[in-house]
Design a protein around this motif. Structure first.
Motif, short mmCIF file in Angstrom:
data_model
loop_
_atom_site.label_atom_id
_atom_site.label_comp_id
_atom_site.label_asym_id
_atom_site.label_seq_id
_atom_site.Cartn_x
_atom_site.Cartn_y
_atom_site.Cartn_z
N VAL A 271 1.11 -1.03 0.09
CA VAL A 271 -0.08 -0.15 0.49
C VAL A 271 1.12 1.83 -0.06
O VAL A 271 1.55 1.92 0.27
CB VAL A 271 -0.91 0.23 1.23
CG1 VAL A 271 -1.69 1.19 1.32
CG2 VAL A 271 -1.34 -1.29 0.86
N PHE A 272 1.28 1.85 -0.85
CA PHE A 272 1.08 3.45 -0.63
C PHE A 272 0.43 4.25 -0.97
O PHE A 272 -0.81 4.82 -0.90
CB PHE A 272 2.26 3.87 -2.48
CG PHE A 272 2.27 4.71 -2.32
CD1 PHE A 272 3.62 5.18 -1.22
CD2 PHE A 272 1.99 6.21 -3.13
CE1 PHE A 272 4.06 6.84 -1.72
CE2 PHE A 272 2.20 7.48 -3.09
CZ PHE A 272 4.02 7.73 -2.05
N TRP A 273 0.61 5.72 0.05
CA TRP A 273 -0.27 6.25 1.10
C TRP A 273 -0.09 8.03 1.03
O TRP A 273 1.44 7.64 1.20
CB TRP A 273 -0.61 5.79 2.79
CG TRP A 273 -1.34 6.60 2.70
CD1 TRP A 273 -1.25 8.20 4.33
CD2 TRP A 273 -2.90 6.17 3.70
NE1 TRP A 273 -2.49 8.44 4.42
CE2 TRP A 273 -3.71 7.53 4.47
CE3 TRP A 273 -3.69 4.94 3.99
CZ2 TRP A 273 -4.58 7.34 4.65
CZ3 TRP A 273 -4.94 5.88 4.23
CH2 TRP A 273 -5.64 6.13 4.32
N HIS B 250 -2.59 -1.37 -3.53
CA HIS B 250 -3.18 -0.80 -2.76
C HIS B 250 -2.51 1.18 -3.27
O HIS B 250 -1.47 1.17 -2.52
CB HIS B 250 -4.10 -0.81 -2.48
CG HIS B 250 -4.89 -1.65 -2.11
ND1 HIS B 250 -5.97 -2.67 -2.17
CD2 HIS B 250 -4.47 -3.17 -1.22
CE1 HIS B 250 -6.49 -3.79 -2.19
NE2 HIS B 250 -5.41 -3.84 -1.44
N THR B 251 -3.10 1.57 -4.50
CA THR B 251 -2.46 3.27 -3.86
C THR B 251 -3.80 4.12 -3.34
O THR B 251 -4.59 4.15 -4.20
CB THR B 251 -1.93 3.62 -4.87
OG1 THR B 251 -1.37 2.92 -5.95
CG2 THR B 251 -1.55 4.97 -5.08
N VAL B 252 -4.12 4.67 -1.93
CA VAL B 252 -4.56 5.32 -1.28
C VAL B 252 -4.32 6.94 -1.42
O VAL B 252 -3.15 7.23 -1.24
CB VAL B 252 -4.89 5.16 0.46
CG1 VAL B 252 -6.39 5.78 0.81
CG2 VAL B 252 -4.86 3.52 0.30
N ASN C 217 -3.62 13.74 -9.14
CA ASN C 217 -3.51 12.53 -8.71
C ASN C 217 -4.31 10.85 -8.36
O ASN C 217 -3.88 10.12 -8.14
CB ASN C 217 -3.14 13.07 -7.67
CG ASN C 217 -1.26 13.31 -6.84
OD1 ASN C 217 -0.52 12.69 -6.65
ND2 ASN C 217 -1.45 15.02 -6.98
N LEU C 218 -5.42 11.90 -8.86
CA LEU C 218 -6.80 10.39 -8.50
C LEU C 218 -6.18 9.81 -9.43
O LEU C 218 -6.40 8.17 -10.17
CB LEU C 218 -8.19 11.36 -8.56
CG LEU C 218 -8.91 11.66 -7.34
CD1 LEU C 218 -9.75 12.19 -7.75
CD2 LEU C 218 -8.86 10.33 -6.69
N ALA D 161 -9.54 6.42 -2.28
CA ALA D 161 -9.84 7.57 -2.28
C ALA D 161 -10.26 7.45 -0.72
O ALA D 161 -11.20 6.89 -1.28
CB ALA D 161 -10.24 8.65 -3.38
N ILE D 162 -9.89 8.18 0.06
CA ILE D 162 -10.45 8.33 0.88
C ILE D 162 -10.96 9.75 2.22
O ILE D 162 -9.56 10.83 1.41
CB ILE D 162 -9.80 7.86 2.48
CG1 ILE D 162 -9.45 5.75 1.97
CG2 ILE D 162 -10.09 7.72 3.73
CD1 ILE D 162 -8.91 5.28 2.90
N GLY D 163 -12.12 10.06 2.29
CA GLY D 163 -11.58 11.69 2.46
C GLY D 163 -13.54 12.25 3.17
O GLY D 163 -14.67 11.15 3.21
N ASN D 164 -13.19 13.09 3.62
CA ASN D 164 -15.09 13.53 4.34
C ASN D 164 -16.16 14.48 3.80
O ASN D 164 -15.25 14.60 1.92
CB ASN D 164 -14.73 14.07 5.95
CG ASN D 164 -13.21 15.09 5.41
OD1 ASN D 164 -13.85 16.19 4.22
ND2 ASN D 164 -12.96 15.91 6.74
N ARG D 165 -17.31 14.72 3.58
CA ARG D 165 -18.45 15.39 2.99
C ARG D 165 -16.82 16.84 1.94
O ARG D 165 -17.30 16.46 0.98
CB ARG D 165 -19.16 15.86 3.46
CG ARG D 165 -20.27 14.67 4.07
CD ARG D 165 -20.51 13.77 2.50
NE ARG D 165 -20.99 14.53 1.41
CZ ARG D 165 -22.19 15.03 1.86
NH1 ARG D 165 -23.62 15.12 2.63
NH2 ARG D 165 -23.38 15.85 0.64
N GLU D 166 -16.33 17.61 2.77
CA GLU D 166 -16.20 18.22 2.69
C GLU D 166 -14.74 18.79 1.53
O GLU D 166 -14.22 18.86 1.18
CB GLU D 166 -15.56 19.52 3.52
CG GLU D 166 -16.36 19.76 4.64
CD GLU D 166 -17.61 18.48 5.20
OE1 GLU D 166 -18.42 19.42 5.89
OE2 GLU D 166 -16.92 18.20 5.65
#
Length: 324
Positions: free
Chosen positions: A133-135, A167-169, A192-193, A199-204
């Protein structure tokens, strides 16, 4: 040795108050901890026995030496952490005023910080390529040369070149004070996407990446951008993960919040552990959600990352346990 997890980006010294419920001006004593989101994620995963490393830079000073010592104490490979002459290691102060007020004050990051001085030439592309995993994080894209270095690292493991189990996060960790504008951040995130599988994030944070919309629409837009798994944190509604074939939601696990600042990093390290363990997505999400809740109930970030048995115990207690 290839790593289970290699994170890239921010590192700092967290200086957190021992006095709870008072503004920073009234705090009388503090504790000192390793900090910085991707560094915390590496520590969190190491607590589960994962082989982790951090690619970052510090100041050439005693705080930088302290961070090396802490990384090694937690079992995190610090061989890709180097000093920058003339810059100080950043320090982050916060006030702890539960249940929801945890203002952060960044020192040593303006006008720039050592971890924004990572250059493409110093990237160990073999280590990046071979990690399970690369984060990386959006914060790492806020300045050059780190933004070019991060893109160079992603190019070492293109999305269509990942081996099975890799996985690439991209952590959509957007902090507006580090950017000239949200528009600039969106432009960098989109670049980067193109390489990320998760992809991980909150709503904002998802809004910066793909626009303001419902959590379901944001997840769909992230999938359309090419990731295979989109994780949207929905606050009081829990957290959702969506792939092309399934959508799972992990409901909140209420705890008495002491300091909510490390919950996301604990979530990240636990999510990686679940992925690499081969668990079903629902179990991965529940485990990560519980790990975040545990750290929210504690003061520190890195020092208070839970062990697997801690997380499983909370899930069992709430009737959401599973056989690992």
């Amino acid at each position: 040795m290839s790593h289970d997890l290699l994170t890239m980006g921010r590192i700092s010294v967290d200086i957190y108050p021992n006095d709870i419920g008072v503004p920073l001006s009234e705090v009388t004593s503090f504790g000192k901890y390793l900090g910085g989101s991707p560094s915390n994620v590496a520590v969190a995963a190491a607590k589960y026995g994962r082989r982790t490393a951090v690619l970052t830079r510090t100041g050439d000073d005693p705080f930088g030496e302290y961070l090396h010592t802490e990384l090694r104490r937690y079992g995190v490979d610090d061989s890709m952490v180097s000093p920058v002459a003339g810059l100080q290691t950043p320090a982050t102060f916060c006030a702890i005023m539960p249940p929801e007020d945890f203002p952060l004050y960044f020192y040593g990051r303006f006008p720039t910080a050592p971890d924004w001085k990572i250059t493409p030439e110093e990237i160990d592309t073999a280590a990046v390529r071979d990690a399970a995993v690369f984060w990386s994080t959006v914060t790492g894209l806020a300045q050059s040369p780190a933004r070019e270095a991060q893109l160079h690292a992603h190019a070492a493991r293109p999305r269509d070149g990942l081996a099975e189990g890799q996985h690439t996060v991209l952590d959509l960790d957007y902090r507006p004070m580090f950017w000239d504008s949200a528009t600039e951040a969106t432009e960098q995130v989109r670049k980067n996407l193109a390489y990320a599988s998760i992809a991980i994030g909150n709503r904002e944070e998802c809004a910066v990446a793909v626009g303001d919309a419902s959590p379901e629409e944001q997840a769909d837009r992230l999938l359309e951008a090419g990731v295979s798994t989109a994780v949207v944190k929905m606050g009081a509604q829990g957290v959702m993960a969506r792939t092309a074939t399934e959508t799972v939601v992990s409901a909140p696990l209420p705890v008495e919040t002491v300091n909510g600042l490390g919950a996301g990093d604990s979530f990240g390290g636990a999510f990686v552990h679940g992925l690499l363990s081969g668990w079903p997505l629902q179990n991965v999400l529940d485990f990560a959600n519980a790990a975040g809740a545990i750290v929210a109930s504690r003061i520190a970030c890195s020092e208070d990352m839970p062990l697997e048995q801690d997380v499983m115990a909370l899930l069992d207690e709430r009737g959401r346990g599973f056989q690992a």
